[in-house]
Motif scaffolding. Sequence first.
Motif, PDB file in Angstrom:
ATOM      1  N   TYR A  33       2.072  11.566   1.595  1.00 24.68           N
ATOM      2  CA  TYR A  33       0.643  11.519   1.924  1.00 24.68           C
ATOM      3  C   TYR A  33      -0.048  12.833   1.548  1.00 24.68           C
ATOM      4  O   TYR A  33      -1.220  12.849   1.165  1.00 24.68           O
ATOM      5  N   GLY A 139       1.662  -7.118   6.308  1.00 23.92           N
ATOM      6  CA  GLY A 139       1.536  -6.118   5.255  1.00 23.92           C
ATOM      7  C   GLY A 139       0.627  -6.498   4.109  1.00 23.92           C
ATOM      8  O   GLY A 139       0.361  -5.672   3.221  1.00 23.92           O
ATOM      9  N   ILE A 140       0.146  -7.733   4.071  1.00 27.91           N
ATOM     10  CA  ILE A 140      -0.717  -8.164   2.965  1.00 27.91           C
ATOM     11  C   ILE A 140      -2.089  -7.507   3.113  1.00 27.91           C
ATOM     12  O   ILE A 140      -2.724  -7.654   4.152  1.00 27.91           O
ATOM     13  N   PRO A 141      -2.565  -6.801   2.091  1.00 28.63           N
ATOM     14  CA  PRO A 141      -3.891  -6.169   2.218  1.00 28.63           C
ATOM     15  C   PRO A 141      -5.012  -7.188   2.036  1.00 28.63           C
ATOM     16  O   PRO A 141      -5.689  -7.203   1.023  1.00 28.63           O
ATOM     17  N   SER A 144      -8.974  -5.666   3.704  1.00 29.70           N
ATOM     18  CA  SER A 144      -9.710  -4.776   2.798  1.00 29.70           C
ATOM     19  C   SER A 144     -10.105  -5.498   1.520  1.00 29.70           C
ATOM     20  O   SER A 144     -11.127  -5.192   0.914  1.00 29.70           O
ATOM     21  N   PRO A 309       6.535  -3.709   7.249  1.00 27.29           N
ATOM     22  CA  PRO A 309       5.382  -4.319   6.563  1.00 27.29           C
ATOM     23  C   PRO A 309       4.083  -4.132   7.353  1.00 27.29           C
ATOM     24  O   PRO A 309       3.039  -3.783   6.788  1.00 27.29           O
ATOM     25  N   SER A 312       2.908  -0.645   7.054  1.00 25.41           N
ATOM     26  CA  SER A 312       2.246  -0.385   5.768  1.00 25.41           C
ATOM     27  C   SER A 312       0.738  -0.592   5.893  1.00 25.41           C
ATOM     28  O   SER A 312      -0.061   0.212   5.396  1.00 25.41           O
ATOM     29  N   VAL A 315      -0.818   2.115   8.327  1.00 23.75           N
ATOM     30  CA  VAL A 315      -0.888   3.440   7.703  1.00 23.75           C
ATOM     31  C   VAL A 315      -1.923   3.439   6.571  1.00 23.75           C
ATOM     32  O   VAL A 315      -2.616   4.440   6.356  1.00 23.75           O
ATOM     33  N   GLY A 316      -2.062   2.312   5.868  1.00 28.67           N
ATOM     34  CA  GLY A 316      -3.127   2.210   4.864  1.00 28.67           C
ATOM     35  C   GLY A 316      -4.493   2.462   5.486  1.00 28.67           C
ATOM     36  O   GLY A 316      -5.316   3.214   4.942  1.00 28.67           O
ATOM     37  N   LEU A 319      -4.829   6.175   6.429  1.00 29.16           N
ATOM     38  CA  LEU A 319      -5.063   7.059   5.283  1.00 29.16           C
ATOM     39  C   LEU A 319      -6.473   6.888   4.721  1.00 29.16           C
ATOM     40  O   LEU A 319      -7.081   7.865   4.267  1.00 29.16           O
ATOM     41  N   GLU A 323      -8.924  10.054   4.584  1.00 31.34           N
ATOM     42  CA  GLU A 323      -9.594  10.546   3.389  1.00 31.34           C
ATOM     43  C   GLU A 323     -11.070  10.798   3.693  1.00 31.34           C
ATOM     44  O   GLU A 323     -11.649  11.785   3.260  1.00 31.34           O
TER      45      GLU A 323
END
Lengths: 446, 446
Positions: A33, A139-141, A144, A309, A312, A315-316, A319, A323
Motif C-alpha cells: 500500500y 470480493g466482487i467490485p 464501485s 475475498p 479485498s 481494504v479497497g 484505500l 487516497e
Amino acid sequence: MQDNLRTVNVGLIGLGTVGGGVARTILSHHDRYLDAYNIDLQIARACGLVWEQAEAVGITPEQFTSDWHDVVSDENVDIVVELIGGEHPAAEIYEAAFAAGKHVVTANKALLGRHVEAFARTAREHGVQLKCEASCGGGIPIVSTLERDLVGNEILTIAGILNGTTNYILSRMEAEGADYADVLADAQAKGYAEADPSADVDGFDAASKTAILASIGFSSRVTTDDVYQQGIRTITAEDISVAHDLGYTIKLLGIARNTAEGVDVRVHPTMIPLDHQLAKVSGAMNAVYVVGDAVGETMFYGAGAGSFPTASAVVGDILTLSEQISRGVAPLPESEPFSRNKPIRSMDELETKYYIRLRVADRVGALAEAVDVFAKHDISISLINQLEDGNSDSNACSVIFLTHKALEKNVQDAAAALAASDCVSEVANVLRIEDVDAWTDGVMAN
Amino acid sequence: MQDNLRTVNVGLIGLGTVGGGVARTILSHHDRYLDAYNIDLQIARACGLVWEQAEAVGITPEQFTSDWHDVVSDENVDIVVELIGGEHPAAEIYEAAFAAGKHVVTANKALLGRHVEAFARTAREHGVQLKCEASCGGGIPIVSTLERDLVGNEILTIAGILNGTTNYILSRMEAEGADYADVLADAQAKGYAEADPSADVDGFDAASKTAILASIGFSSRVTTDDVYQQGIRTITAEDISVAHDLGYTIKLLGIARNTAEGVDVRVHPTMIPLDHQLAKVSGAMNAVYVVGDAVGETMFYGAGAGSFPTASAVVGDILTLSEQISRGVAPLPESEPFSRNKPIRSMDELETKYYIRLRVADRVGALAEAVDVFAKHDISISLINQLEDGNSDSNACSVIFLTHKALEKNVQDAAAALAASDCVSEVANVLRIEDVDAWTDGVMAN
C-alpha cells in the motif's frame, strides 16, 4: 514521493471471519500500500470479543479493546471499519463515527439493505463517507462499478447470484441429482451452510444485497422490505431435472429492473436458459449481471464470501478513502444520493412465463380440472408433462405445467384456487421462467 | 446542490465508430450526468474528418473542426478525448494536451501498449491525468478495477479474452466444426473482421491490451514488445475437435503472470479446461480473469468492442475526471506510476504441457523417430493419437502428441528438429495447455 507520505489510521470493529481477514490483509500488505498509494496504512485500534481472537490475527495489546466506543472516540482513527454485522450496535457505531467526523467502511448488508439511503445522507451531512463494497458480492467490485465505472449508463437490469450457500446447494443438486435436504445437511456438516440456514435459503441475504445494488445502480431508494422474497426450500431434484430437459437451470437470483413503470425488484428461484452466462456460475461463487444502456451486457464474477475475498473489498474501500484523506479532499458525492424516488412496482404486475408443479389426484378428470382453473385465470398453458412417479404406492402424481406469458397475480390466484381444489393434493412449486431477453430492453443499438 | 453545479467541457478528437458513440452517449445522457454527478457535461469542440460525419452524431457547426489543434488549444476544453487510434498524431495530441494542462481520455491500445508508462509520467509532471479504461476490454471496467478496486491485493494473474474477432472465429469453428479460412471469410463479409485481419488474428491487438493490463495490474512497466505473440491462423477444426475430446477448448488468451522470477507475459492460442469460467465465454464477447492474493479468482465479462460499449468506458473516465475537476482537486496519483521495474521473464523459461500436431510420413518408424526427438529434448510424452485421415490419397497423416510438463525452449528446439527431419512433413501446430491451477498460486488460504 516521500513528502506526500501520509499515515492513515483505521479502527476495526469486529475481528471474526471478515474482520480477522481484514486485519491480516492490512498487516501483510503494508508495504504494497505504501508502494501503490504512498499510504502508510495502520490499524490504530481493533475491537474484538476476546483478546485471543485479536492476538490470532496479529493485533497487539495496545491496539486491542473489547469496547467499540474506544475505537470511535479515538482521535487518531480516520476510518471506522465495522465488521460485526447485524443492525445493532452497527447503527449506533455509524452515528457515533459520523458525528466524530470519521468515515465508515462496512460489509453490513442487513443494516444497509434497510437503511443505506438514510446513512449515506447522514454521512454526507457530516462531510464524511459511508462505503460498502463488501456488503454485496463479497470480493466482487460491484458497488464501485455501479457507483462510478458504469455511471455513463442508465442501468437497466441488475441480476445476481448473490448468495453462495444457495448456489452451492442448487449446483450440487443439479450435478448429483440429489435432494435439497440431503445437500443442505452435508453443506451444514462442511460449514458451507449455517445451522439455521434461513437467512440464506429463504432469500433474506440476497434480498438485502439486491436492495443495496438497486439503490446504487438506479440512484433511487430501494429497501429490503421492497424486495419480493421466495427461497429454495421447495426446489426438488425433480424440478431441476425437468428444468434441465426444458433447457433451463434454476438459480436463486436477485433481480432488479429499472422499468418505465417503476423498479421491479425480487429474489426467487429463477429458471434461466442453460446457455446464459449466469447459468454457468456454479458452486459457492457469486456473479452479478449488469445491463447498461450503453455498455450492454456485463457480468462480474468472484467469491461472494470468505475471509480474504471480503477483506479485498473492505481494504479497497479503505484505500480509496485513504487516497482522498491523504490529498486533504472532502470526498463528498456531488449530488444527493438516491434522489430519484422511483416507485416500486407491485409484484402482482410481473408478467412472465411460469413453471408450476402440482401433485394431482391420480384420477380421471384431474388434469382437465386443473387446465380449467388456469383458463379461468387467463393463463394459457404451453406444455403439460405428467411425470412417472417413483413412489408407486402413492395415489397422486406430479404434473408440470408451463405457461405462456401470464400475470403474477393471476398465477398466484390460480395456485390458490388449485390448492383448494379436490383434484390437487399440493401446489408443490410455482417458479418463474425469467424473460432474460427483456433484460436488455433499452440497450442502445450500435 | 445547484451551488455545486459545474460545467465540464470535453474536446472530442475522432468521430468514427467510437467517437461517434461517445458524442451520442454524452448528448443523450446529459440530464443523467447532471443527476448522478451534478455535472453539466458539454462537448466544447469535436474534430472529425468531414462535417457529414459530425452532423450525423449531433455535433453542431460551432463545435466542429477538422483540425485537432483547434481542440487542444481551445481554452474552454478541460478534457481532451482522443479516439482516432494509431500512434500518430495521437502521441502529439497527448503531448500538446498535457502541456496545455488538459486531461486526456483515450481508447488507444496501440499507443499505450507501447508507451503507457511514459505518457502517465508526462501527464503527472503536468499535473493532469491520462485515463484509458476503453483501451482494454471495451466496455468492461477492468482498468479501474485493477487501478483501484483490487489495489488491496497483490495481483497474481491476469488472463483475458481480449479480442472479440478471434473469439468469434474460434467459437464458430468449435460450434460448427468449420475451418478457419471459411469462418474468417464469413466474418469479414459480415463486418466482424477487417479486410486485413492481421492485427486481430496474429495477436497484436491482444498483445497491446495485455501489456497495458500487466503494467497497471503489476504496477510495473510492460510494453507490447515484451509480449510473446502467436496468432490463430494455424488452428484447424481438427485441433479444436481433438482438444474438445481431451477436455479442453482453445482460446486466444492474453496471459500475464506476476511470478517470483519476473513477469510472464504472452498471447497465444491456449488450451484451457472446458469447465473453466473463461472457456464459457463465446462469440465476440470479452472477459478478463483476474486473480488477486486476497480476492482469489474473479472474472469481468462484457462487450470488448462496439460503439456504445466502448463509449460507456470513455464516458466513465470523463465523469471520474469531471467529478475531480468540479471539486477543484488535482487528481494526481500519489505514487510514481509503474515504478516496480519487475523483470520480464523469457518465454524460453515457460514450463507447461504442450499439444503438438505433426504431419508424419505414413511409414513404419516415423512415430518412433518423433518420440526419439522428443526424448532427446527432455520432453516426456503423455499421449499419442494418430488420427484417421479424411484425405485418403495423402501419404501423410496427423499425429497429436501431448507432453507432460516441458520447457518451452526444449519444445521449440524439438519442433525445429522435427521440421528438419525426414519423417515429419510438417509441424502443424505447437499449442500450450495452460496450467490454470498455477494461476492461483499465492492466493491466501481462508
